[in-house]
Design an enzyme around this catalytic site. Structure first.
Site, mmCIF file in Angstrom:
data_model
loop_
_atom_site.group_PDB
_atom_site.id
_atom_site.type_symbol
_atom_site.label_atom_id
_atom_site.label_comp_id
_atom_site.label_asym_id
_atom_site.label_seq_id
_atom_site.Cartn_x
_atom_site.Cartn_y
_atom_site.Cartn_z
ATOM 1 N N ARG A 294 0.685 -1.075 -0.328
ATOM 2 C CA ARG A 294 -0.223 0.238 0.160
ATOM 3 C C ARG A 294 0.705 1.360 -0.178
ATOM 4 O O ARG A 294 0.192 2.420 -0.736
ATOM 5 C CB ARG A 294 -0.971 0.077 1.403
ATOM 6 C CG ARG A 294 -2.246 -1.200 1.284
ATOM 7 C CD ARG A 294 -3.309 -1.086 1.720
ATOM 8 N NE ARG A 294 -4.067 -2.327 1.551
ATOM 9 C CZ ARG A 294 -5.188 -1.949 2.577
ATOM 10 N NH1 ARG A 294 -5.805 -1.789 3.595
ATOM 11 N NH2 ARG A 294 -6.138 -3.178 1.525
ATOM 12 N N TYR A 434 -5.589 -0.859 -6.752
ATOM 13 C CA TYR A 434 -5.371 -2.212 -6.750
ATOM 14 C C TYR A 434 -4.706 -2.022 -5.144
ATOM 15 O O TYR A 434 -5.289 -1.083 -4.070
ATOM 16 C CB TYR A 434 -4.855 -3.061 -7.420
ATOM 17 C CG TYR A 434 -3.035 -2.336 -7.405
ATOM 18 C CD1 TYR A 434 -1.843 -1.421 -7.890
ATOM 19 C CD2 TYR A 434 -2.449 -2.774 -8.650
ATOM 20 C CE1 TYR A 434 -1.487 -0.823 -7.595
ATOM 21 C CE2 TYR A 434 -1.149 -2.153 -9.563
ATOM 22 C CZ TYR A 434 -0.226 -1.150 -9.079
ATOM 23 O OH TYR A 434 0.870 -1.121 -9.806
ATOM 24 N N GLU A 435 -4.439 -3.300 -4.316
ATOM 25 C CA GLU A 435 -4.484 -3.653 -3.019
ATOM 26 C C GLU A 435 -5.395 -2.367 -2.425
ATOM 27 O O GLU A 435 -4.727 -2.215 -1.768
ATOM 28 C CB GLU A 435 -2.910 -2.703 -2.926
ATOM 29 C CG GLU A 435 -1.547 -2.884 -3.565
ATOM 30 C CD GLU A 435 -1.260 -4.696 -3.713
ATOM 31 O OE1 GLU A 435 -1.493 -5.365 -2.713
ATOM 32 O OE2 GLU A 435 -0.970 -5.402 -4.786
ATOM 33 N N GLY A 436 -6.513 -2.489 -2.638
ATOM 34 C CA GLY A 436 -7.148 -2.478 -1.865
ATOM 35 C C GLY A 436 -8.019 -0.728 -2.483
ATOM 36 O O GLY A 436 -7.568 0.146 -2.032
#
Lengths: 592, 592
Positions: A294, A434-436
């Site tokens: 993140r 991406y990555e949340g």
């Protein structure tokens, strides 16, 4: 058509004049003297500008192809990966016990920015490998470490993260991929994963997939998920790639950008997997990768904006169009360069002020991560945990906006493929997802991080700003231009947090309807704090002669631009937050 | 994968409950009764949903190809164009003397939105034809009208606009394309034009290029530019396509989006052209097309956002992920639909509030255009002239942002090509650029329109809002929820205008450094005014029974969302404007 040069001076300023890294008591920081960091960043910049960046457009144009089950990367990627590996760049901050150089994550962040700006899609192959390294380094057995880490550090092998399935992205509790004990300590992995970046390629002899799966008869939902090491080729007795595992690429996704990186559907058809970090402890182990990822995505956000800014600035200096409204600036030319026009400057200043503030924020976070990891400082760890969703969400959102703004400087020429600006925008777009996805970052921030450990980390953040203001307010110019606006913004953030505390208890929707605005409000305060610190550092650097007057003047002007034009947005975010959830939640689902 | 349905109810509400079109004294408006407009929009919606929209992704995927000098459009475009033509849609608001139906531009705008939402790239072929029709209708000789208009109205022929050259976009004074008198009243056109939308295609038997060029020995700069009709095939004695003209397609640009529309490099190699509207009067004639095009681009901005919103809303209702934080909403399903989550709703409400406000604004502008064109109302003309850059700049900027927000609802699925959301974003991006990049719109607004006719139109705008507030403030709920925030926003706009008047005289950079913020501030006031009018209309519609209670409740909630969460942005824009030009203009060009 596009070009890139590493912003060495600005990085040096942050590392030394703002953070004063070599004076820190963090183990390893003593090595980071000016000459050393300049040399490292300079070498990275050379590789980035000369080798990686020229492949950026190639990767976009060619994309990746699936041939006989193997992904073929774009022309030149394999050679460039060799250059990255041979230069020792992949193990910069890794454990020397496994071949790494043991340098601070702070320096890795500076180098990472250079490589991401140079070629984001290419850099993802190494970036995800670093995540796999960290997960195994933190949660692996000694055997697992010995088997995998040297190859991940040297990037003879790469790594991936396998979370998402067609029906579950954010909500990992819905996961279906199964891991049945094979009886020999290993597991049989069966299921389909999607959106797997760097899921396959032809850059290395092996790929280590880290796969979330469910062991039968475990707890339902997210508590029953475990993490597995699933190598593409199973290591043989000598630790070399042996038998092919039952893992295959279903297809490469066609997508909006980052074409140079293969986003794969991965099929696990009874593949052999090795448990990493204990049964049903998968989420904990995955979050080691996820938190690192993140921060890296936040870095990608501003690094792409830096690349776009550099090209927009160059175009604005060269392209002749119109005249300065106050009189021709280049009377011997048919028109003045774009950069004379106030709105072009406003646009470039917005980009510059964002990128430089964001760089300082990510370097500061890297500094805190080093303090946590190398000095065992729990307060630093807590603060980074709080800042992680802000860095990911805000820097990717605003990095995308900034990249779009850079494209805009080119007018119609920004829309055609030839100038490369549209690739930057298409590539930058993924960072918000991406990555949340960023809405999930906002939820993590407001629903979890804000009140974590009794709200201690949030209080520590406010205290840090208060202390900084108190310590520096005697400097009248700094106070007026930087500290006062920072104080006002920080008050808005406190008011928002207070609103959530008071209203959120009664009605969680009240907090969550304002979560996205809170994340951005928080981001403004972070960037404002960075600008205040950089402004102070400009003063000390000027006095010490470690930066030129021109550099310091530009830094202060850019900071004032941020403080007058950007940070007042905190008031708007606060107004939205305190508007409450009523209108957001009022409609029936079918009234939309 | 994507779908589209014409928002008939909302359009009917604006046409009838807000604008009360049939009661207007504008010639032709008497025909616009509810049943008639519903039938027309319904039929357009059928064509859009069933024929045009299914080709939207086809156009993106296939793009256009250059084969033996002719552009081949994507599969199905030719048949769809026949359907558009055969349905009589291309001449809806055109002069009956040339085969048009003579309906108000207001209705054309509603139909236009439907077609743009359905397939923006496809609709550009007809859209640019309408622009060429208008230019010839306004500035052409009787012969020219007789020769070209019937074919443009019927869309047996299409039209283009040729302004840009490689070295000149905004700054048309730099133009090099030459027009030499041929001696027979015609001209010989030589030069290269770029970024020519619909520059060539296989949809019709002829294409009428309107080309800006310079007649030798005319005034330098922009004053020496004339406009020419340059047909692809010269009309023969019977007015049918005859000899091929010396115009050819150099190439089709590869670009970020709108792949279904061929963006061409056009080479004029001694082509025959016919002067339109007098020597050196080219800019005036071109602005007839340009102003129409700018409103249309604003329409494109929100129409693309409408399409994206519809698909995001549907996905949010269907995709199961996570649980409502206050308790499961669909306990019998494995998870709740996305739409239960506050931040997803916040996002959808932002989109909905923007799109509906933007629709009202464009319809109101169309109403003013009809008043100007059909009733000769100079005040209406002046107001539209003022609003044009706001509509173009703000609705395209925010339409793009809204489309990006819709894509975000899909998470990773929004980034892959398959769901179609990334096409919407790539297509929407052009609206911020073409027909004058949005920075140029801001310049036009602040540098020209604001003070036009002694600032009369700006004053008229303020008066209109003041009057509306005065007439309606007795309605306590309307006053509190809509009129008060509108009044505050309007005051911010007045303060900004005042700042420009005071500071701009001393230093033009002071006004221009704030021009972009002024444009957006103005846009917020326009949309706030529209929401206030819609809120009042919801009350009258409910009383009259012309809209359901559910519709009126939803309209009011959506409006309140705008007034509490969006319009407070005026304060931020004002703060940026009054921050002045100092930091924007301070840096040397090489300090960026």
């Amino acid at each position: 058509m596009t070009s890139y040069a590493a912003p060495i001076d600005d990085m040096q300023f942050i590392l030394h004049d703002m953070l004063d890294a070599p004076s820190s008591d963090i183990p390893g920081y003593g090595d980071l003297d000016r000459d050393f960091t300049a040399a490292i960043i300079g070498e990275a910049g050379k590789l980035g500008s000369e080798v990686l960046h020229p492949l950026n457009a190639v990767g976009d144009r060619e994309g990746c192809r699936l041939e006989n089950g193997t992904v073929r990367t774009p022309t030149g990627f394999a050679d460039a990966f060799d250059a990255l590996r041979d230069g020792g760049w992949t193990g910069l901050d890794c454990d020397p016990a496994f071949g790494g150089q043991g340098l601070p994550y702070l320096l890795q962040s500076a180098v990472g920015e250079v490589f991401v700006s140079s070629n984001m899609a290419f850099n993802m192959y190494a970036g995800l490998t670093h995540g796999a390294y960290s997960a195994i380094h933190t949660h692996g057995s000694d055997d697992q470490k010995a088997t995998y880490l040297p190859h991940l550090v040297s990037a003879r092998w790469t790594g991936t993260m396998n979370l998402t399935e067609p029906h579950c992205g954010t909500d990992l509790g819905l996961m279906r991929t199964r891991a049945e004990p094979a009886g020999d300590g290993s597991y049989v992995i069966t299921g389909q994963k999607i959106f797997i970046s760097a899921g396959d390629h032809d850059l290395t002899e092996n790929i280590i997939h880290l796969v979330l799966a469910r062991i039968p008869d475990g707890p339902a939902g997210i508590k029953g998920i475990s993490l597995f090491i699933v190598p593409k080729y199973l290591p043989d007795a000598d630790g070399l790639p042996g038998a092919a595992n039952a893992v295959s690429v279903g297809k490469i996704e066609e997508k909006m950008g980052i074409h140079g990186n293969a986003t794969c559907v991965m099929n696990y058809d009874g593949a052999t997997g090795f448990l990493l970090g204990g049964e049903h402890k998968g989420m904990r182990a995955m979050f080691t990768m996820m938190n690192e990822a993140r921060i890296s995505v936040g870095l990608q956000g501003y690094a792409q904006a830096e690349l776009a800014y550099q090209n927009a600035r160059d175009y604005a200096r060269e392209r002749l169009q119109g005249r300065d409204v106050t009189g021709a600036r280049a009377p011997d030319l048919p028109a003045d360069p774009l950069i004379v026009h106030p709105d072009i400057r406003r646009n470039l200043m917005d980009q510059k002020a964002f990128v430089e503030g964001a760089r300082a924020l990510v370097f500061w976070a890297a500094h805190l991560i080093d303090r946590s990891a190398r000095s065992g400082d729990g307060e630093a760890d807590g603060l980074v945990s709080l800042l992680t969703p802000v860095i990911k969400g805000v820097l990717s959102d605003r990095g995308f906006d900034s990249t779009v703004a850079a494209q805009q400087v080119f007018g119609g020429h920004g829309y055609v493929t030839e100038t490369g600006m549209s690739q930057f925008v298409r590539d930058a777009r993924i960072t918000m997802i991406y990555e949340g996805a960023n809405g999930v970052q906002a939820l993590d921030l407001v629903g979890r991080k804000l009140a974590q450990d009794g709200g201690r980390h949030m209080m520590a953040f406010f205290d840090e700003i208060k202390t900084f203001i108190a310590e520096n307010k005697a400097d009248a110019a700094l106070n007026a231009d930087f500290l006062e606006p920072l104080k006002a913004a920080s008050k808005d953030l406190q008011a928002a947090a207070m609103y959530f505390m008071q209203e959120g208890v009664k009605n969680p929707h009240a907090a969550l309807a304002g979560s996205y605005d809170f994340m951005h409000l928080f981001g403004h305060v972070c960037l404002g704090y960075m600008w205040a610190r950089m402004a102070r550092a400009a003063g000390t650097a000027r006095a010490a002669g470690t930066a030129t007057d021109a550099f310091c003047d530009t830094k202060l002007t850019t900071g004032r631009h941020y403080m007058t034009r950007q940070i007042p947005a905190t008031r708007l975010h606060l107004a939205r937050i305190t508007a409450g959830p009523d209108h957001v939640m009022a409609l029936d689902d079918d009234a939309f």
